[in-house]
Write a protein that holds these residues in place. Structure first.
Motif, mmCIF file in Angstrom:
data_model
loop_
_atom_site.group_PDB
_atom_site.id
_atom_site.type_symbol
_atom_site.label_atom_id
_atom_site.label_comp_id
_atom_site.label_asym_id
_atom_site.label_seq_id
_atom_site.Cartn_x
_atom_site.Cartn_y
_atom_site.Cartn_z
ATOM 1 N N TYR A 100 14.701 -13.802 20.357
ATOM 2 C CA TYR A 100 13.264 -13.866 20.606
ATOM 3 C C TYR A 100 12.630 -14.546 19.406
ATOM 4 O O TYR A 100 12.996 -14.288 18.259
ATOM 5 C CB TYR A 100 12.656 -12.471 20.768
ATOM 6 N N VAL A 101 11.662 -15.427 19.686
ATOM 7 C CA VAL A 101 10.908 -16.077 18.620
ATOM 8 C C VAL A 101 9.432 -15.957 18.983
ATOM 9 O O VAL A 101 8.998 -16.451 20.023
ATOM 10 C CB VAL A 101 11.309 -17.559 18.443
ATOM 11 N N MET A 102 8.690 -15.254 18.126
ATOM 12 C CA MET A 102 7.247 -15.146 18.314
ATOM 13 C C MET A 102 6.596 -16.241 17.490
ATOM 14 O O MET A 102 6.905 -16.409 16.310
ATOM 15 C CB MET A 102 6.719 -13.789 17.874
ATOM 16 N N SER A 103 5.715 -16.990 18.131
ATOM 17 C CA SER A 103 5.012 -18.051 17.409
ATOM 18 C C SER A 103 3.511 -17.880 17.593
ATOM 19 O O SER A 103 3.042 -17.583 18.691
ATOM 20 C CB SER A 103 5.450 -19.434 17.899
ATOM 21 N N GLN A 104 2.814 -18.017 16.489
ATOM 22 C CA GLN A 104 1.357 -17.926 16.499
ATOM 23 C C GLN A 104 0.809 -19.267 16.057
ATOM 24 O O GLN A 104 1.235 -19.826 15.047
ATOM 25 C CB GLN A 104 0.879 -16.834 15.559
ATOM 26 N N HIS A 105 -0.141 -19.788 16.839
ATOM 27 C CA HIS A 105 -0.703 -21.108 16.567
ATOM 28 C C HIS A 105 -2.224 -21.018 16.503
ATOM 29 O O HIS A 105 -2.854 -20.459 17.402
ATOM 30 C CB HIS A 105 -0.309 -22.099 17.674
ATOM 31 N N PHE A 106 -2.790 -21.578 15.431
ATOM 32 C CA PHE A 106 -4.235 -21.686 15.242
ATOM 33 C C PHE A 106 -4.564 -23.160 15.016
ATOM 34 O O PHE A 106 -3.729 -23.922 14.536
ATOM 35 C CB PHE A 106 -4.699 -20.907 14.004
ATOM 36 N N MET A 107 -5.784 -23.526 15.303
ATOM 37 C CA MET A 107 -6.245 -24.864 14.961
ATOM 38 C C MET A 107 -6.170 -25.011 13.435
ATOM 39 O O MET A 107 -6.185 -24.020 12.708
ATOM 40 C CB MET A 107 -7.667 -25.087 15.472
ATOM 41 N N PRO A 108 -6.091 -26.233 12.922
ATOM 42 C CA PRO A 108 -5.943 -26.430 11.480
ATOM 43 C C PRO A 108 -7.013 -25.703 10.665
ATOM 44 O O PRO A 108 -8.190 -25.735 10.996
ATOM 45 C CB PRO A 108 -6.075 -27.949 11.322
ATOM 46 N N ARG A 109 -6.534 -25.031 9.634
ATOM 47 C CA ARG A 109 -7.378 -24.278 8.684
ATOM 48 C C ARG A 109 -8.213 -23.178 9.343
ATOM 49 O O ARG A 109 -9.208 -22.748 8.800
ATOM 50 C CB ARG A 109 -8.250 -25.236 7.867
ATOM 51 N N GLU A 110 -7.819 -22.726 10.533
ATOM 52 C CA GLU A 110 -8.554 -21.677 11.237
ATOM 53 C C GLU A 110 -7.799 -20.357 11.249
ATOM 54 O O GLU A 110 -8.345 -19.341 11.653
ATOM 55 C CB GLU A 110 -8.830 -22.104 12.688
ATOM 56 N N GLY A 111 -6.528 -20.357 10.845
ATOM 57 C CA GLY A 111 -5.692 -19.170 10.950
ATOM 58 C C GLY A 111 -6.200 -17.963 10.189
ATOM 59 O O GLY A 111 -5.965 -16.834 10.584
ATOM 60 N N SER A 112 -6.913 -18.188 9.106
ATOM 61 C CA SER A 112 -7.386 -17.058 8.313
ATOM 62 C C SER A 112 -8.791 -16.595 8.727
ATOM 63 O O SER A 112 -9.300 -15.626 8.186
ATOM 64 C CB SER A 112 -7.388 -17.436 6.827
ATOM 65 N N ARG A 113 -9.390 -17.281 9.668
ATOM 66 C CA ARG A 113 -10.742 -16.903 10.110
ATOM 67 C C ARG A 113 -10.678 -15.869 11.218
ATOM 68 O O ARG A 113 -10.000 -16.059 12.214
ATOM 69 C CB ARG A 113 -11.508 -18.121 10.611
ATOM 70 N N ARG A 114 -11.412 -14.801 11.037
ATOM 71 C CA ARG A 114 -11.473 -13.726 12.029
ATOM 72 C C ARG A 114 -12.016 -14.275 13.353
ATOM 73 O O ARG A 114 -12.993 -15.005 13.376
ATOM 74 C CB ARG A 114 -12.381 -12.612 11.503
ATOM 75 N N GLY A 115 -11.329 -13.939 14.442
ATOM 76 C CA GLY A 115 -11.769 -14.366 15.764
ATOM 77 C C GLY A 115 -11.442 -15.801 16.120
ATOM 78 O O GLY A 115 -11.942 -16.327 17.102
ATOM 79 N N SER A 116 -10.605 -16.459 15.319
ATOM 80 C CA SER A 116 -10.250 -17.853 15.576
ATOM 81 C C SER A 116 -9.489 -17.987 16.893
ATOM 82 O O SER A 116 -8.698 -17.137 17.259
ATOM 83 C CB SER A 116 -9.370 -18.404 14.457
ATOM 84 N N GLU A 117 -9.745 -19.102 17.553
ATOM 85 C CA GLU A 117 -9.007 -19.410 18.770
ATOM 86 C C GLU A 117 -7.536 -19.578 18.411
ATOM 87 O O GLU A 117 -7.190 -20.222 17.424
ATOM 88 C CB GLU A 117 -9.554 -20.704 19.362
#
Length: 172
Positions: A100-117
């Protein structure tokens, strides 16, 4: 007998390391790590997962095609992969890996923002590997999706924006 057990332990470690090199390469945009995980003629098939997620992704053949497709797609995103539940079957110079591989993807420079898509994907990996000297490399990687949260279209949206930007910069 102890030599066989030592070799089996070393092989299992190197097979797990292949998946870790792959994940590191994706997360850090590192072509060297990613390249080291694949045979020259590797088959990479994300279509089973893509069909469930509404993502149109072609089957890729060859290390070069895999690198040229995956790094531009995931490289700019804030991405992290976590590997678990490895099941390894070794047959001399070939092996099968299920994980199993869990992957989390955020738009650039958005990963640390609360509520980011974002898109959180839990994918099942079904892989064939071959021994290449001391290293093991993927000969085939097939990825199917177990579940997802968020919006996996993030992967397509970013690719679309990049394509549109490239087209707008072309001389008319």
């Amino acid at each position: 007998m102890s030599t066989d057990l030592a070799q089996q332990a070393a092989d299992r470690y190197e097979i797990a390391d292949t998946l870790h090199r792959y994940a590191f390469g994706l997360d850090h945009g590192d072509p060297g790590s990613l390249t080291s995980a694949f045979t020259e003629d590797c088959l990479f098939d994300f279509r089973p997962a893509g069909a469930k997620l509404g993502l149109d992704f072609p089957r890729l053949t060859g290390r070069k095609a895999i690198l040229e497709s995956l790094l531009p797609l995931l490289g700019p995103l804030d991405t992290s992969h976590t590997v678990s539940n490895l099941q390894i079957e070794i047959r001399e110079n070939s092996a099968t890996l299920y994980a199993y591989v869990m992957s989390q993807h955020f738009m650039p420079r958005e990963g640390s923002r609360r509520g980011s898509e974002n898109a959180l994907l839990m994918n099942r990996y079904d892989c064939e590997l071959v021994r290449d000297g001391q290293k093991w490399r993927f000969k085939r990687v097939t990825i199917d999706n177990a579940w997802s949260q968020g919006d996996p279209a993030i992967l397509n949206v970013l690719a679309f924006h990049r394509t549109m930007r490239a087209k707008s910069k072309q001389p008319k």
